[in-house]
Design an enzyme around this catalytic site. Sequence first.
Site, PDB file in Angstrom:
ATOM      1  CB  THR A 161       5.167   2.233   3.634  1.00  0.00           C
ATOM      2  OG1 THR A 161       5.878   1.050   3.264  1.00  0.00           O
ATOM      3  CG2 THR A 161       4.947   2.263   5.142  1.00  0.00           C
ATOM      4  N   GLY A 162       4.440   3.069   0.644  1.00  0.00           N
ATOM      5  CA  GLY A 162       4.597   2.894  -0.801  1.00  0.00           C
ATOM      6  C   GLY A 162       3.265   2.576  -1.462  1.00  0.00           C
ATOM      7  N   GLY A 164       2.906   1.563  -8.099  1.00  0.00           N
ATOM      8  CA  GLY A 164       3.448   0.229  -8.294  1.00  0.00           C
ATOM      9  C   GLY A 164       2.746  -0.863  -7.499  1.00  0.00           C
ATOM     10  CE1 TYR A 198      15.638  -2.332  -3.985  1.00  0.00           C
ATOM     11  CE2 TYR A 198      16.365  -4.241  -5.272  1.00  0.00           C
ATOM     12  CZ  TYR A 198      15.354  -3.489  -4.692  1.00  0.00           C
ATOM     13  OH  TYR A 198      14.047  -3.905  -4.804  1.00  0.00           O
TER      14      TYR A 198
END
Length: 290
Positions: free
Chosen positions: A15-16, A20, A172
């Site tokens: 995922t992601g 980045g 976060y």
Amino acid sequence: MAEWSGVRGKRVLMTGGTNGIGLAAARELAARGADLSIVARDQARGEAAAAQIGAAGGGRPVDVLLADLSSQASVRQLAAEILERYPRLEVLVNNAGAIYSSRQLSEDGIELTWALNHLAPFLLTTLLLDRLHASGPARIVTTSSDAHQGAHIPFDDIAAERSYGGRGFIRYGQTKLANILFTTELARRLQGTGVTANSFHPGVVATGFNRNNGLLMQLGMTVIRPFARSPEKGAETLVWLVDSTEAGAESGGYFVDRRRVLPTAAAQDADAALRLWELSEQQTRAGRTA
Ligand SMILES: NC(=O)c1ccc[n+]([C@@H]2O[C@H](COP(=O)([O-])OP(=O)(O)OC[C@H]3O[C@@H](n4cnc5c(N)ncnc54)[C@H](OP(=O)(O)O)[C@@H]3O)[C@@H](O)[C@H]2O)c1
């Protein structure tokens, strides 16, 4: 636990993977011979990333699976698609994540940072656990952060209605603490199954992180950027956790620069880990325990 033979020929779900750290790790894992499937919330971004990953992998196909991970319906649909498509799944990397400078709700009415950074990994992992187990030895890696330092899980204000502050950084940090607690409880439940679970801190990395927030927050990142690591450097521990023989012997650990380190006391709290697991089951109604 059975001998791990490296990631060559193994199915890796990332995922992601469109940007980045996840994109850099996916490129490196493809170069090492893994079969990559990346999760993207936007088709065009997914295909652009897949082209890069495919090129790094010498042209081996890369699958793009569409999902908005902040939505539980979308995570369930994604898991169903994975189970339908892949008879084997040896690696799951829960890497997607974000910070939100102001409090927002997901489509399920859950605070968005919590929904994306913690509940999505929890739900996706629990839905895929049987397939990972059947494909063992298998590995689950979750991208956490040293931003967990100073954080506690606010069990009395889990929706952060009273405690959302610090331009989203406090929340976060709670979600990155949740990543560690989830991983240790998961590893405890997976003992002896041939499936390992570890989390890591990638360092401070120059990525697209924070680009969804306002100018002030982005300015902060611009100031940090010259001192930050490259995405490739930030991906090194992730790649090591997925691919190395050494890491195959590890489970329940938190890693920084390929070394197992102790996270904060709050992140080592076994009672909090269990409580978080039970709460996450309620919040996702996953309907299964590991
Ligand atoms: N950068 C750092 O210094 C740092 C430090 C410690 C930990 N981390 C962690 O590293 C992980 C990766 O972050 P990064 O720094 O590489 O940031 P990034 O460049 O912004 O990448 C984030 C990834 O998550 C995806 N994503 C975000 N929201 C999503 C959603 N709702 N559904 C599906 N995918 C979604 C993004 O997809 P799109 O391409 O569609 O945006 C992108 O692929 C995160 O878990 C973060 O907490 C980062």
